[in-house]
Design a protein around this motif. Structure first.
Motif, PDB file in Angstrom:
ATOM      1  N   ILE A   5       0.872  -1.173   0.000  1.00 45.68           N
ATOM      2  CA  ILE A   5       0.000   0.000   0.000  1.00 45.68           C
ATOM      3  C   ILE A   5       0.908   1.220   0.000  1.00 45.68           C
ATOM      4  O   ILE A   5       1.607   1.493   0.982  1.00 45.68           O
ATOM      5  CB  ILE A   5      -0.935  -0.001   1.222  1.00 45.68           C
ATOM      6  CG1 ILE A   5      -1.818  -1.253   1.183  1.00 45.68           C
ATOM      7  CG2 ILE A   5      -1.786   1.245   1.255  1.00 45.68           C
ATOM      8  CD1 ILE A   5      -2.660  -1.463   2.409  1.00 45.68           C
ATOM      9  N   LEU A   6       0.934   1.933  -1.142  1.00 42.70           N
ATOM     10  CA  LEU A   6       1.824   3.080  -1.330  1.00 42.70           C
ATOM     11  C   LEU A   6       1.038   4.371  -1.193  1.00 42.70           C
ATOM     12  O   LEU A   6      -0.068   4.500  -1.725  1.00 42.70           O
ATOM     13  CB  LEU A   6       2.484   3.032  -2.709  1.00 42.70           C
ATOM     14  CG  LEU A   6       3.276   1.766  -3.047  1.00 42.70           C
ATOM     15  CD1 LEU A   6       3.756   1.821  -4.481  1.00 42.70           C
ATOM     16  CD2 LEU A   6       4.454   1.611  -2.101  1.00 42.70           C
ATOM     17  N   LYS A   7       1.629   5.357  -0.517  1.00 43.99           N
ATOM     18  CA  LYS A   7       0.983   6.656  -0.372  1.00 43.99           C
ATOM     19  C   LYS A   7       1.121   7.445  -1.675  1.00 43.99           C
ATOM     20  O   LYS A   7       2.232   7.655  -2.158  1.00 43.99           O
ATOM     21  CB  LYS A   7       1.638   7.418   0.779  1.00 43.99           C
ATOM     22  CG  LYS A   7       0.968   8.745   1.086  1.00 43.99           C
ATOM     23  CD  LYS A   7       1.678   9.440   2.222  1.00 43.99           C
ATOM     24  CE  LYS A   7       1.047  10.780   2.525  1.00 43.99           C
ATOM     25  NZ  LYS A   7       1.777  11.481   3.591  1.00 43.99           N
ATOM     26  N   GLY A   8      -0.008   7.851  -2.263  1.00 46.80           N
ATOM     27  CA  GLY A   8       0.030   8.643  -3.492  1.00 46.80           C
ATOM     28  C   GLY A   8      -0.275   7.804  -4.718  1.00 46.80           C
ATOM     29  O   GLY A   8      -0.723   6.661  -4.631  1.00 46.80           O
ATOM     30  N   SER A   9      -0.029   8.401  -5.888  1.00 42.89           N
ATOM     31  CA  SER A   9      -0.359   7.744  -7.155  1.00 42.89           C
ATOM     32  C   SER A   9       0.899   7.265  -7.870  1.00 42.89           C
ATOM     33  O   SER A   9       2.001   7.744  -7.604  1.00 42.89           O
ATOM     34  CB  SER A   9      -1.130   8.710  -8.063  1.00 42.89           C
ATOM     35  OG  SER A   9      -0.315   9.814  -8.391  1.00 42.89           O
ATOM     36  N   ILE A  10       0.704   6.340  -8.796  1.00 41.53           N
ATOM     37  CA  ILE A  10       1.810   5.780  -9.562  1.00 41.53           C
ATOM     38  C   ILE A  10       1.495   5.924 -11.054  1.00 41.53           C
ATOM     39  O   ILE A  10       0.339   6.112 -11.425  1.00 41.53           O
ATOM     40  CB  ILE A  10       2.056   4.294  -9.204  1.00 41.53           C
ATOM     41  CG1 ILE A  10       0.799   3.465  -9.483  1.00 41.53           C
ATOM     42  CG2 ILE A  10       2.494   4.147  -7.765  1.00 41.53           C
ATOM     43  CD1 ILE A  10       1.002   1.996  -9.355  1.00 41.53           C
ATOM     44  N   PRO A  11       2.514   5.851 -11.931  1.00 39.12           N
ATOM     45  CA  PRO A  11       2.250   6.019 -13.366  1.00 39.12           C
ATOM     46  C   PRO A  11       1.508   4.831 -13.972  1.00 39.12           C
ATOM     47  O   PRO A  11       1.642   3.700 -13.512  1.00 39.12           O
ATOM     48  CB  PRO A  11       3.656   6.154 -13.967  1.00 39.12           C
ATOM     49  CG  PRO A  11       4.555   5.515 -12.985  1.00 39.12           C
ATOM     50  CD  PRO A  11       3.933   5.709 -11.648  1.00 39.12           C
ATOM     51  N   GLY A  12       0.713   5.107 -15.020  1.00 38.48           N
ATOM     52  CA  GLY A  12       0.053   4.040 -15.760  1.00 38.48           C
ATOM     53  C   GLY A  12      -1.314   3.701 -15.227  1.00 38.48           C
ATOM     54  O   GLY A  12      -1.824   4.299 -14.292  1.00 38.48           O
ATOM     55  N   LYS A  13      -1.920   2.701 -15.866  1.00 39.92           N
ATOM     56  CA  LYS A  13      -3.279   2.299 -15.499  1.00 39.92           C
ATOM     57  C   LYS A  13      -3.267   0.934 -14.817  1.00 39.92           C
ATOM     58  O   LYS A  13      -2.212   0.315 -14.664  1.00 39.92           O
ATOM     59  CB  LYS A  13      -4.161   2.276 -16.745  1.00 39.92           C
ATOM     60  CG  LYS A  13      -3.616   1.476 -17.893  1.00 39.92           C
ATOM     61  CD  LYS A  13      -4.464   1.694 -19.124  1.00 39.92           C
ATOM     62  CE  LYS A  13      -3.839   1.048 -20.329  1.00 39.92           C
ATOM     63  NZ  LYS A  13      -4.581   1.315 -21.545  1.00 39.92           N
ATOM     64  N   THR A  14      -4.433   0.456 -14.451  1.00 36.63           N
ATOM     65  CA  THR A  14      -4.561  -0.825 -13.770  1.00 36.63           C
ATOM     66  C   THR A  14      -3.997  -1.946 -14.644  1.00 36.63           C
ATOM     67  O   THR A  14      -4.295  -2.012 -15.835  1.00 36.63           O
ATOM     68  CB  THR A  14      -6.037  -1.110 -13.458  1.00 36.63           C
ATOM     69  OG1 THR A  14      -6.562  -0.010 -12.726  1.00 36.63           O
ATOM     70  CG2 THR A  14      -6.195  -2.370 -12.647  1.00 36.63           C
ATOM     71  N   GLY A  15      -3.186  -2.812 -14.047  1.00 36.52           N
ATOM     72  CA  GLY A  15      -2.583  -3.913 -14.800  1.00 36.52           C
ATOM     73  C   GLY A  15      -1.247  -3.557 -15.411  1.00 36.52           C
ATOM     74  O   GLY A  15      -0.638  -4.379 -16.094  1.00 36.52           O
TER      75      GLY A  15
END
Length: 198
Positions: A179-189
């Motif tokens: 569980i990472l705080k914030g957003s990450i690049p790209g979409k689901t999968g």
């Protein structure tokens, strides 16, 4: 993405990421390759189309066919902590640790200047025929060409992006989740590279 609540009631935006399990497919050392690195493979599939060289590389070490191989540099003393066929999963990380996440951003296709570079539009009234057009793109006779790097319409997104210093707020060892705080690049999968921040 979702959200979690801290004990004091603060809402934190988080991203849940599945980590592995990955297998160590090759160990590179200074003696054999000139540098220390660990090659790991991910996504075991039965009917996968692999080149004979890749398949031979894996079967030689008694490993199943893996669709994604990636290499990570490691310091000299740490190379001894890894062995061929070792499983790498979420237990490698700690709560409170900071990581860098690299992945491909969402592709948005061929986009114009307004969407791609935040250009302003032209006037909409008084007979103007320049609403979303790029306008002048370079000087005339001298030098008589458009300089490289000119901001114009083109492919938007689908680039390698790294988001640094994301804090690990939780770990689920049963399902290999971070569980990472914030957003990450790209979409689901999307396929990601997660490495500890220095």
């Amino acid at each position: 993405m979702t959200q979690i609540f801290e004990q004091n009631g603060l809402v934190l935006p988080v991203t849940v990421v599945r980590v592995g399990p990955c297998l160590v497919t090759q160990l590179k050392t200074e003696k054999t390759d000139g540098y220390n690195a660990v090659q790991i493979g991910y996504s075991e599939k039965k009917n996968i189309q692999l080149k004979k060289a890749e398949l031979g590389h894996l079967t030689k070490n008694g490993l199943p066919p893996l669709s994604h191989l990636c290499e990570y540099r490691v310091p000299d003393p740490d190379i001894e902590d890894y062995s061929l066929g070792q499983t790498i999963n979420a237990s490698l990380f700690n709560i409170g640790q900071f990581v860098n996440v690299t992945g491909n951003s969402i592709g948005k296709g061929f986009s114009g200047n307004q969407k791609r570079h935040k250009f302003k539009r032209g006037p909409m009234t008084h007979g103007s025929k320049n609403h979303r057009a790029p306008g002048s793109i370079g000087p005339g006779t001298t030098p008589g060409r458009v300089f490289p790097g000119k901001l114009m319409a083109g492919q938007l997104g689908s680039k390698k992006i790294t988001v640094s210093k994301l804090e690990i707020l939780g770990i689920d060892l049963k399902q290999n989740l971070l569980i990472l705080k914030g957003s990450i690049p790209g979409k689901t999968g999307n396929l990601l590279n997660i490495i500890p921040s220095t």
